[in-house]
Design a protein around this motif. Sequence first.
Motif, short mmCIF file in Angstrom:
data_model
loop_
_atom_site.label_atom_id
_atom_site.label_comp_id
_atom_site.label_asym_id
_atom_site.label_seq_id
_atom_site.Cartn_x
_atom_site.Cartn_y
_atom_site.Cartn_z
N GLY A 160 50.07 57.40 87.51
CA GLY A 160 50.39 57.53 88.19
C GLY A 160 49.70 55.82 89.72
N ASN A 161 50.49 56.00 90.69
CA ASN A 161 50.36 55.30 91.58
C ASN A 161 50.50 53.24 90.36
OD1 ASN A 161 49.03 56.26 93.47
ND2 ASN A 161 47.60 56.45 92.36
N LEU A 162 51.97 53.24 90.03
CA LEU A 162 51.77 52.80 88.82
C LEU A 162 52.32 51.75 90.11
CD1 LEU A 162 54.94 53.01 86.74
CD2 LEU A 162 54.89 53.60 89.60
N GLY A 163 52.37 50.01 89.55
CA GLY A 163 52.72 48.83 90.20
C GLY A 163 54.45 48.42 89.87
N GLU A 164 54.19 46.97 90.50
CA GLU A 164 55.65 47.12 90.01
C GLU A 164 56.23 46.47 89.02
OE1 GLU A 164 58.85 43.58 92.10
OE2 GLU A 164 57.09 43.85 92.97
N ALA A 165 55.38 45.48 88.06
CA ALA A 165 55.73 45.26 87.03
C ALA A 165 55.58 46.43 85.87
CB ALA A 165 54.05 44.25 86.65
N ASP A 166 54.60 47.45 86.02
CA ASP A 166 54.64 48.46 85.72
C ASP A 166 56.08 48.92 84.96
OD1 ASP A 166 52.29 47.67 83.67
OD2 ASP A 166 51.79 49.32 85.63
N ALA A 167 56.62 48.43 86.27
CA ALA A 167 58.13 49.92 86.66
C ALA A 167 59.25 48.82 86.40
CB ALA A 167 58.16 49.68 87.96
N LEU A 168 59.74 47.81 86.18
CA LEU A 168 59.86 46.82 85.32
C LEU A 168 59.50 46.49 83.87
CD1 LEU A 168 60.03 43.63 87.86
CD2 LEU A 168 61.94 45.61 87.12
N SER A 169 58.95 47.22 83.19
CA SER A 169 58.18 47.22 81.79
C SER A 169 59.30 48.29 81.49
CB SER A 169 57.10 46.98 82.01
OG SER A 169 57.08 47.73 80.74
N LEU A 170 59.52 49.54 82.31
CA LEU A 170 59.62 50.72 81.88
C LEU A 170 61.14 50.47 81.95
CD1 LEU A 170 59.59 53.99 81.71
CD2 LEU A 170 59.21 54.14 83.70
N ALA A 171 62.16 50.40 83.19
CA ALA A 171 63.08 49.89 83.23
C ALA A 171 63.93 49.17 81.90
CB ALA A 171 63.79 49.01 84.36
N ASN A 172 63.21 47.95 82.17
CA ASN A 172 63.87 46.85 80.65
C ASN A 172 63.50 48.12 79.06
OD1 ASN A 172 64.47 44.88 81.85
ND2 ASN A 172 61.56 44.27 81.64
N ALA A 173 62.22 49.43 78.54
CA ALA A 173 62.38 50.03 77.60
C ALA A 173 63.46 50.68 77.72
CB ALA A 173 61.17 50.62 78.12
N LEU A 174 64.17 50.96 78.95
CA LEU A 174 65.34 51.90 79.17
C LEU A 174 66.79 51.26 78.01
CD1 LEU A 174 63.35 54.16 81.15
CD2 LEU A 174 65.97 54.79 82.23
N ASP A 175 66.42 49.91 79.26
CA ASP A 175 68.13 49.22 78.77
C ASP A 175 67.67 48.32 77.25
OD1 ASP A 175 70.26 47.59 78.87
OD2 ASP A 175 68.50 45.46 79.85
N VAL A 176 66.66 48.32 76.56
CA VAL A 176 66.80 48.64 75.18
C VAL A 176 67.15 50.05 74.78
CG1 VAL A 176 64.89 48.06 73.02
CG2 VAL A 176 64.76 46.87 75.52
#
Length: 400
Positions: free
Chosen positions: A195-211
Amino acid sequence: MFLRVLALLCSLSGMASADIYKVYLDADRTSNYASARSIEIGILAAFDEVDRVVNGREIEFVPLDHRANSKRSKRHLQQFLDDPQAIAVVGGLHSPPYLSSKDYVNENGIPLLLPWSAAAPLTRAQTSKNSIFRLSLDDAKAAKILVPQAVTQDKCQHITLILWRSGWGESNERTMTAEMKSLGFNRYNIRYFEGNLGEADALSLANALDVAGSDCAIYVGNAKDASVIFTALHKTDMKTRMLSHWGITGGDFEEDIPVEVRDGLQLRFIQPCFSFETPAGSSGARLKQIVKTYGKDFDDSGYLRAPAGFFHGYDLGLLFIEALRNIEDEADISTQRAMLIKALTNIEGPIDGLLRRYEFPFSEYAVQNPEAHEALEVGDFCMARFDNEDRIVTAKSDHF
């Protein structure tokens, strides 16, 4: 003499007042105010149907703010138990506070009414002692709506479950993976977020979906984290279609996330199958009166934010009133609470709510009867979306 007076006072402290019932609302009025207020209006509107009087007693509503904090919620439950006028607690958006206090609620016989919290285990005790009732989405059913939508309707090739690390998220992992397996679908992966994740963590999550090559994702979390995650997904320019639990509709998500981000993700989410736009008959007349009474909370078109809380709160309020009419109001408050729990399981109906007609909405709970305290079914829910005016409307399959 002093001891006799003290004994008399102690005896009176266990009796309910002769002219009042208190109903507590334990909700997040800080970061998810829209959902808390929507539930409150629904419950109050139901109480208005009987002029807020049952069994000759006035019903007093007590709104409390747990601020999404399980310890604060537990203190409110303790406060309730110590209040000789308090008859029931209405829960708010979040499931974790009630998951952590579930045993405490059941052991102490607290009538807990849930018009939003969706975690499947909440209404399913391991013994027959169960005082939690839900008129809301049950995550055991949410999986049967979201997963078939993704697999069968949207023809997704690879799905990522994006889950808030909590009891609620873990519950959804179990139900959604089971539903995918039942459909013979095994091209999925699971990503938890704090919870309360930051933008960097969210971008990392987005990249994981891409991979992973996910063309679809199913989100289970609340509005604040969704705003960060969905913005990150949009920035990556991925062609990911987003299905979501309705947790995103309880805060300020639609104000924080612009239309182009929502539509870019083809965002859809679960809602009860009822629209402010198409009420008919008595439902339309009731809505008109409610809007007139609580006009400052509705917009000019008659729309109320976080509408699921309102619809569920109103219908649950009607069931509560029916049960309350059937208890012995001269007993001590602990006995009255126990009577209320029993009365809820014996409601026959028919009772016409905004969502449906209720006949035997609840039954006596047993481990072998896990649906006993669930008033709604899969067919009571639809997929929905935000329109360009930030209102929730039914989502048509060809919208995108």
